[in-house]
Design a protein around this motif. Structure first.
Motif, PDB file in Angstrom:
ATOM      1  N   PRO A   1      -3.185  22.387 -26.684  1.00  0.00           N
ATOM      2  CA  PRO A   1      -2.347  23.803 -26.220  1.00  0.00           C
ATOM      3  C   PRO A   1      -1.209  23.929 -27.059  1.00  0.00           C
ATOM      4  O   PRO A   1      -1.056  25.066 -27.618  1.00  0.00           O
ATOM      5  N   ARG A   2      -0.728  22.748 -27.699  1.00  0.00           N
ATOM      6  CA  ARG A   2       0.215  22.886 -28.730  1.00  0.00           C
ATOM      7  C   ARG A   2      -0.319  23.714 -30.103  1.00  0.00           C
ATOM      8  O   ARG A   2       0.414  24.489 -30.555  1.00  0.00           O
TER       9      ARG A   2
ATOM     10  N   THR B   1      -1.295  28.419 -33.390  1.00  0.00           N
ATOM     11  CA  THR B   1      -2.106  29.176 -33.892  1.00  0.00           C
ATOM     12  C   THR B   1      -2.029  30.749 -33.416  1.00  0.00           C
ATOM     13  O   THR B   1      -2.012  31.667 -34.101  1.00  0.00           O
ATOM     14  N   GLU B   2      -1.738  30.963 -32.060  1.00  0.00           N
ATOM     15  CA  GLU B   2      -1.084  32.082 -31.640  1.00  0.00           C
ATOM     16  C   GLU B   2      -0.027  32.661 -32.118  1.00  0.00           C
ATOM     17  O   GLU B   2       0.042  33.895 -32.561  1.00  0.00           O
ATOM     18  N   VAL B   3       0.801  31.842 -32.437  1.00  0.00           N
ATOM     19  CA  VAL B   3       2.199  32.234 -33.127  1.00  0.00           C
ATOM     20  C   VAL B   3       1.910  32.857 -34.379  1.00  0.00           C
ATOM     21  O   VAL B   3       2.328  33.881 -34.990  1.00  0.00           O
TER      22      VAL B   3
ATOM     23  N   LEU C   1      -1.073  33.991 -35.569  1.00  0.00           N
ATOM     24  CA  LEU C   1      -1.855  35.046 -35.425  1.00  0.00           C
ATOM     25  C   LEU C   1      -1.020  36.361 -35.038  1.00  0.00           C
ATOM     26  O   LEU C   1      -1.039  37.339 -35.606  1.00  0.00           O
ATOM     27  N   THR C   2       0.134  36.181 -34.248  1.00  0.00           N
ATOM     28  CA  THR C   2       1.021  37.058 -33.976  1.00  0.00           C
ATOM     29  C   THR C   2       1.862  37.588 -35.218  1.00  0.00           C
ATOM     30  O   THR C   2       2.027  38.730 -35.341  1.00  0.00           O
ATOM     31  N   GLN C   3       2.373  36.449 -35.867  1.00  0.00           N
ATOM     32  CA  GLN C   3       3.148  37.002 -37.250  1.00  0.00           C
ATOM     33  C   GLN C   3       2.475  37.247 -38.059  1.00  0.00           C
ATOM     34  O   GLN C   3       2.763  38.527 -38.679  1.00  0.00           O
ATOM     35  N   LEU C   4       1.109  37.091 -38.249  1.00  0.00           N
ATOM     36  CA  LEU C   4      -0.133  37.728 -39.081  1.00  0.00           C
ATOM     37  C   LEU C   4      -0.132  39.315 -38.525  1.00  0.00           C
ATOM     38  O   LEU C   4      -0.267  40.339 -39.175  1.00  0.00           O
ATOM     39  N   HIS C   5      -0.317  39.465 -37.342  1.00  0.00           N
ATOM     40  CA  HIS C   5      -0.554  40.915 -36.734  1.00  0.00           C
ATOM     41  C   HIS C   5       0.672  41.577 -37.122  1.00  0.00           C
ATOM     42  O   HIS C   5       0.801  42.898 -37.446  1.00  0.00           O
ATOM     43  N   GLY C   6       1.788  41.187 -36.680  1.00  0.00           N
ATOM     44  CA  GLY C   6       3.192  41.807 -37.131  1.00  0.00           C
ATOM     45  C   GLY C   6       3.273  42.332 -38.642  1.00  0.00           C
ATOM     46  O   GLY C   6       3.567  43.369 -38.971  1.00  0.00           O
ATOM     47  N   ARG C   7       2.773  41.416 -39.516  1.00  0.00           N
ATOM     48  CA  ARG C   7       2.717  41.633 -41.002  1.00  0.00           C
ATOM     49  C   ARG C   7       1.699  42.935 -41.202  1.00  0.00           C
ATOM     50  O   ARG C   7       2.093  43.761 -41.862  1.00  0.00           O
ATOM     51  N   ILE C   8       0.578  42.759 -40.391  1.00  0.00           N
ATOM     52  CA  ILE C   8      -0.545  43.760 -40.570  1.00  0.00           C
ATOM     53  C   ILE C   8       0.148  45.259 -40.208  1.00  0.00           C
ATOM     54  O   ILE C   8      -0.085  46.228 -40.774  1.00  0.00           O
ATOM     55  N   ASP C   9       0.729  45.087 -38.819  1.00  0.00           N
ATOM     56  CA  ASP C   9       1.436  46.389 -38.369  1.00  0.00           C
ATOM     57  C   ASP C   9       2.626  46.820 -39.280  1.00  0.00           C
ATOM     58  O   ASP C   9       2.702  48.145 -39.488  1.00  0.00           O
ATOM     59  N   GLY C  10       3.192  45.863 -39.651  1.00  0.00           N
ATOM     60  CA  GLY C  10       4.219  46.401 -40.853  1.00  0.00           C
ATOM     61  C   GLY C  10       3.786  47.126 -42.089  1.00  0.00           C
ATOM     62  O   GLY C  10       4.262  48.241 -42.493  1.00  0.00           O
TER      63      GLY C  10
END
Length: 445
Positions: free
Chosen positions: A99-100, A105-107, A109-118
């Motif tokens: 789980p950790r 990994t989700e964090v 990916l979220t950061q990666l998606h944030g950069r992609i959105d930016g």
């Protein structure tokens, strides 16, 4: 590439380090002890001893460094040494940490998606800026095109015809214009004859219906054509075309600023009261664009027949319609003596409106300083109103805003008219009776 540049001894040392680390992983030996053992072997190698001889060959374990007590293996290391159980515990540990790991990994990916959105937002902003810039450029080009079209639309029909004439189309248009005028005149004649026929028939019908004959008073009619009269009058009294052109050549130096410009940039010369078009013909021979304006339809037709640009209009109104500062020169020969005082002032003002900076006016008129002209010859033309004194004409030009106004006296009587006695009285007679017959007032804006 780095391994190829190592020496043979260094390669051997690296191999020893790898073997010691593998042994540590199998038996759970502390890394610190392994490092000490490696250092001891290297020191023995430098002293000339075989690091694998003696006790090392009897015991595969690395000898501990003297004076150091190896620590006991930990519980985790002992458990991992148990066959089967160690691997099972390792898998359980991995499952517990899943789980950790998934959260991390989700964090990520979220950061990666944030950069992609930016990055996508930046790309959208750049596209928006590019669209705005393209729209501005398109609006600027459209405004420039609209300005050029407005300038073209602001040109009068004479300027447009002049531009078309430079493209070798003007003469064809003038031919079409002449054909259209001829056709229109024929249609007018036919319509007039039909109207006369209808009137006659109506008159007959009305007389038949009336009980008593109607006595009609005679109506005075005249077939006098003033335009044709003046055309024939100039042909008889003004002189031949070649004589007039020779007289007008004296004014060409005043248009040198126009003739010095490139042909496609030369400004138009407007000739007020162009008459038979001698001045227009002379300017055409010099390559100076010119257009005549006259209210005499017969004169206009005569000029059109010769292929000149002429407009049937009031000269003052025509000059007022021109764009301010668009005309190079305004000329008028034997015209200002036909105008009342108010119209004469209006002519100076309209010419100043149309002229460009440095533009010139040239108005020629009979010279009343010559007693024969002022007392007799001036009234040869029945349409003349009154002579204009040269000083008054110069004052008018200066008072209406023209600078560098001057008087140019022209056309004195030939020598065979002069008295040659040499006395003072004869000199006065020669001056007063046989001096300049005409003069021109010349001014610049």
């Amino acid at each position: 590439m780095a391994i190829q540049n190592k020496s043979e001894s260094e390669i051997q040392q690296l191999a020893e380090k790898v073997s010691v680390i593998q042994h540590h992983r199998r038996h759970g030996t502390p890394v610190q002890d392994v490092a000490q053992q490696v250092v001891a072997k290297q020191s023995k190698a430098r002293e000339g001893m075989n690091p694998d001889s003696g006790a090392a060959n009897q015991n595969p374990q690395v000898e501990p460094v003297p004076g150091s007590q190896p620590p006991a293996p930990g519980l985790r290391q002992k458990i991992r040494r148990i066959p089967g159980l160690g691997y099972a515990l390792a898998w359980c540990n991995a499952l517990l940490r899943l789980p950790r790991t998934r959260f991390q990994t989700e964090v990520a990916l979220t950061q990666l998606h944030g950069r992609i959105d930016g990055l996508q937002q930046q790309y959208a902003d750049l596209q928006q800026q590019l669209h705005v810039q393209s729209k501005r450029i398109a609006e600027l080009e459209a405004s420039k095109l609209a300005m050029r079209m407005d300038q073209y639309d602001a040109l009068d029909i004479g300027s447009r015809l002049m531009q078309l004439d430079r493209l070798q189309i003007g003469r064809q248009l003038r031919s079409v214009n002449l054909m259209m005028r001829t056709s229109l005149q024929n249609e007018r004649n036919q319509a007039g004859s039909m109207v006369n026929t209808i009137i006659e028939q109506t008159d007959v019908a009305v007389r038949a219906l009336l009980p008593m004959p109607v006595v009609q008073s005679p109506v005075a009619t005249s077939d006098f054509d003033q335009d044709q009269f003046y055309l024939e009058f100039e042909a008889l009294f003004r002189g031949s075309r070649e004589d007039i052109k020779d007289r007008l050549k004296v004014y060409l130096p005043y248009l040198s600023a126009i003739s010095a410009e490139p042909k496609d940039q030369r400004k138009m010369v407007i000739d007020v009261g162009c008459g038979r078009g001698e001045w227009l013909e002379l300017l055409d021979e010099q390559g100076i664009p010119a257009m005549g304006v006259d209210m005499n339809q017969s004169m206009v037709n005569a000029c059109l027949d010769r292929g000149f640009l002429v407009r049937h209009a009031d000269a003052i109104a025509y000059l007022r319609e021109q764009e301010a500062g668009s005309i190079g020169a305004v000329t008028g020969f034997q015209i200002i003596e036909h105008l009342p005082f108010e119209q004469l002032i209006a002519l100076f003002d309209a010419a100043r409106h149309a002229l460009c900076p440095g533009g010139v006016i040239i108005f020629e008129t009979p010279n009343p300083e010559n007693l024969k002209v002022g007392a007799c010859n001036f009234y040869f033309d029945p349409t003349h109103l009154h002579p204009i004194v040269p000083q008054v004409a110069e004052f008018m030009a200066r008072q209406r805003g023209f600078a560098h106004a001057e008087i140019l006296r022209l056309h004195p009587y030939p020598d065979d008219h002069l008295l040659h006695g040499g006395t003072a009285v004869e000199a006065v007679i020669n001056k007063e009776l046989f001096g300049a017959q005409d003069y021109a007032v010349i001014g610049r804006k």
